[in-house]
Design an enzyme around this catalytic site. Structure first.
Site, short mmCIF file in Angstrom:
data_model
loop_
_atom_site.label_atom_id
_atom_site.label_comp_id
_atom_site.label_asym_id
_atom_site.label_seq_id
_atom_site.Cartn_x
_atom_site.Cartn_y
_atom_site.Cartn_z
N GLY A 86 0.82 -1.20 0.00
CA GLY A 86 0.00 0.00 0.00
C GLY A 86 0.85 1.25 0.00
O GLY A 86 1.94 1.28 -0.58
N LEU A 87 0.37 2.28 0.67
CA LEU A 87 1.06 3.56 0.76
C LEU A 87 1.38 4.12 -0.63
O LEU A 87 2.49 4.55 -0.90
CB LEU A 87 2.34 3.45 1.58
CG LEU A 87 2.14 3.26 3.08
CD1 LEU A 87 3.48 3.13 3.77
CD2 LEU A 87 1.36 4.41 3.67
N CYS A 88 0.41 4.01 -1.52
CA CYS A 88 0.65 4.60 -2.82
C CYS A 88 -0.62 5.33 -3.28
O CYS A 88 -1.07 5.16 -4.41
CB CYS A 88 1.10 3.56 -3.83
SG CYS A 88 0.18 2.03 -3.75
N GLY A 89 -1.19 6.09 -2.40
CA GLY A 89 -2.32 6.93 -2.76
C GLY A 89 -3.52 6.10 -3.19
O GLY A 89 -3.81 5.05 -2.62
N PHE A 91 -3.90 4.37 -5.80
CA PHE A 91 -3.54 3.39 -6.83
C PHE A 91 -4.38 2.12 -6.76
O PHE A 91 -5.03 1.73 -7.72
CB PHE A 91 -2.06 3.05 -6.70
CG PHE A 91 -1.58 1.97 -7.62
CD1 PHE A 91 -1.25 2.27 -8.93
CD2 PHE A 91 -1.48 0.66 -7.19
CE1 PHE A 91 -0.82 1.28 -9.79
CE2 PHE A 91 -1.07 -0.33 -8.05
CZ PHE A 91 -0.73 -0.02 -9.34
#
Lengths: 289, 136
Positions: A86-89, A91
């Protein structure tokens, strides 16, 4: 009002977070470059293959091939490409939502829709929403997508399609536009649309096919599926890194802003404390005069 | 008529070659295939094998692994899974792979599913060694 110590603690915690997001941004930027290069250098192959395909389609002789046949709407397979991390907005959420929407809006059209998910995050997102459709999850293949993995997935798809387990196969993935822009794309993989493409100039001499036309077509079509999967994986990977980079960038900026605010608050509180102490000393001195 | 052929070779990873050449020999599905300028349009599948092209007086060898070859308008397009020029082949690795494949084949029966896989691995390794030996 929060005490000096509390504010100080918060500042250092935000600073720590900022350090992490900054580092993640750097890593994503480096990975993005590599992913982008891979996606770009894979393009000629796909283009050439499509060129060969369309020049084949131009010399149409009433093709009868399982992968070209429109079999109507029975069961459909949706291949969804997400990330493992995760941690990709937005996406993962964007592409997963599109898959959910696709399934909900096509539930009437098809007898049944199965969902093959690539990447852990897509599974987590959709498990409680359309869990009954999920038939297969591939994990840990997105970060370094080799042609081999795409080939295996492609072969699996072609096989199940040839066995008439499915009558249509779609892929949903994030197409890479730029580092800050991804486009959620839905493409039909099977049956293959043989678009004749642009006319080729010059005399249309008949091709020689070795060993023969059907054999060539039979080997070319599965390849087309593999290449489409491979391209999807590469684009999705590049998009993921791009999305992570930009979301970590804004996270770092937000952290910097927060540190600024907290520092101001800290300085005010400190000054207030000093003033208070001074007043106490002065009034104390006054009283013993 | 042009006196040169344009050779374009691409793999899923990159464009390997894009050159003007004089002559190409490719491992076609039905047999070795020689191509000269002015060849009629052709589309064929390729086997695991050795592709050779001549440019001036130099001859180059490339180990290719399963793909397509199209001839059209003096342009030869080669689409292959892998392509390794002679000077990029790791001879030691290829020989190790050959040994492994040979050992595996000894223990397997013909009906075994793995037999086919190992046989093609053996073929690839042999081609690689053959091509590497030629250098250029």
């Amino acid at each position: 009002m929060a005490s000096l110590k509390d504010i100080k603690k918060r500042i250092s915690s935000v600073k720590n977070t900022q350090q992490i997001t900054k580092a993640m941004k750097m890593v994503a930027a480096a990975k993005l470059r590599r992913a982008q290069d891979a996606a770009v250098s894979a393009r000629p192959y796909a283009e050439k293959l499509h060129a060969v395909m369309s020049s084949l389609a131009q010399r149409e002789e009433g093709d009868e091939h399982a992968l070209l046949n429109q079999r109507g709407t029975g069961r459909a397979l949706v291949v969804l490409m997400t990330a493992d991390r995760g941690l990709c907005g937005g996406f993962n959420a964007n592409v997963s939502k599109e898959a959910e929407r696709f399934i909900r809006s096509n539930e009437q059209g098809f007898d049944d829709i199965d969902l093959m998910i690539i990447g852990r995050k897509g599974r987590d997102f959709l498990r409680n929403r359309v869990g009954q459709h999920i038939t297969k999850v591939h994990e840990d293949i997105t970060s370094d997508a080799t042609y081999k993995t795409a080939q295996l997935i492609g072969q699996e798809i072609v096989e199940t399609y040839s066995e008439e387990k499915y009558d249509a196969v779609y892929v949903i993935y994030n197409a890479f536009k730029s580092a800050i822009e991804q486009i959620v794309t839905t493409e039909r993989v099977l049956p293959i649309q043989a678009n004749p493409g642009e006319e080729i100039e010059g005399d249309s001499v008949d091709y020689i096919y070795e060993p023969n036309r059907n054999e060539v077509l039979g080997q070319l079509l599965p390849k087309l599926v593999e290449v489409q999967i491979f391209r999807g994986l590469l684009e999705s990977n590049a998009s993921e890194q791009g999305a992570r980079m930009s979301s970590m960038d804004s996270a770092s900026r937000n952290a910097a802003e927060m540190i600024g605010k907290l520092t101001l608050q800290y300085n005010r509180a400190r000054q207030a404390a000093i003033t208070k102490e001074l007043m106490e000393i002065i009034s104390g001195a006054e009283s013993i005069k | 008529m042009a006196d040169k052929l344009k050779l374009e070779m691409v793999t899923p990873y990159k464009r390997v070659l894009s050159e003007e050449v004089d002559e190409i020999t490719a491992p076609g599905f039905v047999g070795e295939l020689g191509l000269l300028p002015g060849h009629t349009p052709l589309l064929t599948t390729l086997k695991v094998g050795e592709l050779t092209y001549k440019k001036g007086s130099e001859t180059y060898h490339i180990a290719v692994n399963w793909g397509y070859l199209e001839v059209e308008n003096e342009t030869v397009t080669v689409l292959v899974d892998t392509a390794e020029p002679a000077d990029e082949i790791d001879l030691a690795r290829a020989q190790a792979a050959l040994g492994r494949a040979e050992d595996a084949l000894k223990t397997l029966s013909h009906e075994d599913k793995k037999y086919m896989i190992m046989e093609s691995a053996l073929q690839r390794a042999m081609i690689r060694i053959q091509v590497a030996g030629k250098g250029h």
